[in-house]
Write a protein that holds these residues in place. Structure first.
Motif, PDB file in Angstrom:
ATOM      1  N   ALA A  25       2.203 -11.690  -7.966  1.00  0.00           N
ATOM      2  CA  ALA A  25       2.685 -10.434  -8.691  1.00  0.00           C
ATOM      3  C   ALA A  25       3.526  -9.379  -8.006  1.00  0.00           C
ATOM      4  N   GLY A  31       6.358 -14.134   2.003  1.00  0.00           N
ATOM      5  CA  GLY A  31       5.702 -14.642   2.832  1.00  0.00           C
ATOM      6  C   GLY A  31       4.464 -15.113   2.395  1.00  0.00           C
ATOM      7  N   ASN A  76      11.000  -7.809 -12.033  1.00  0.00           N
ATOM      8  CA  ASN A  76      10.485  -7.182 -13.036  1.00  0.00           C
ATOM      9  C   ASN A  76       9.287  -6.458 -12.680  1.00  0.00           C
ATOM     10  N   LEU A 100      -0.508  -4.945  -3.155  1.00  0.00           N
ATOM     11  CA  LEU A 100      -0.007  -3.781  -3.320  1.00  0.00           C
ATOM     12  C   LEU A 100       0.843  -2.894  -2.541  1.00  0.00           C
TER      13      LEU A 100
END
Ligand SMILES: C[S@@+](CC[C@H](N)C(=O)[O-])C[C@H]1O[C@@H](n2cnc3c(N)ncnc32)[C@H](O)[C@@H]1O
Length: 123
Positions: A25, A31, A76, A100
């Protein structure tokens, strides 16, 4: 290429094997995705999402060596992951990775304005 973090752990906890459908996501420069593809191919599929067009250019270069159709890349926001998967005809994934933040490639480019120690453009 940006050096992905906690690679051993990410790969271990995703419990990857051939034929799985995995969603990265936060694709970044790809990587983690490259490591995932090595485990899930030849039958698997990787869905890569990132909202940063610049980093996706790098991801496309870095994943270029993997066979056509083994990955799909979407520019997106990952908050739309349900819609992205549905539009791709995927009802279920075997695993999903969220790494994140931003990558060193984004941080090192002062023009992007992410850096704490490099002066960005003034508006
Ligand atoms: C730490 S990097 C990921 C690095 C990647 N795992 C790799 O191996 O190159 C985090 C990525 O998440 C992306 N990102 C941050 N917030 C996002 C969001 N809400 N939707 C989609 N991508 C996002 C950033 O553009 C960045 O490329």
């Amino acid at each position: 290429m940006h050096e992905p973090v906690l690679t051993k752990e990410a790969i271990h906890y995703l419990k990857l094997h051939n034929g799985q459908v995995i969603c990265d996501a936060t694709l970044g420069s790809g990587g983690h995705a490259a490591l995932i593809l090595k485990e899930i191919l030849p039958r698997g599929l990787l869905i890569g999402i990132d909202q940063d067009e610049d980093i996706l250019k790098q991801a496309k270069l870095n994943l270029n060596g993997f066979k056509e159709g083994s990955y799909r890349i979407y520019k997106n926001n990952f908050r739309n992951v349900d819609d992205i998967l549905a539009s791709s005809g995927i009802q279920k994934v075997n695993g999903i990775l969220f790494d994140l933040g931003v990558s060193s490639l984004q941080l090192q480019n002062a023009e992007r304005g992410f850096s704490f120690n490099l002066e960005g453009p003034s508006t």
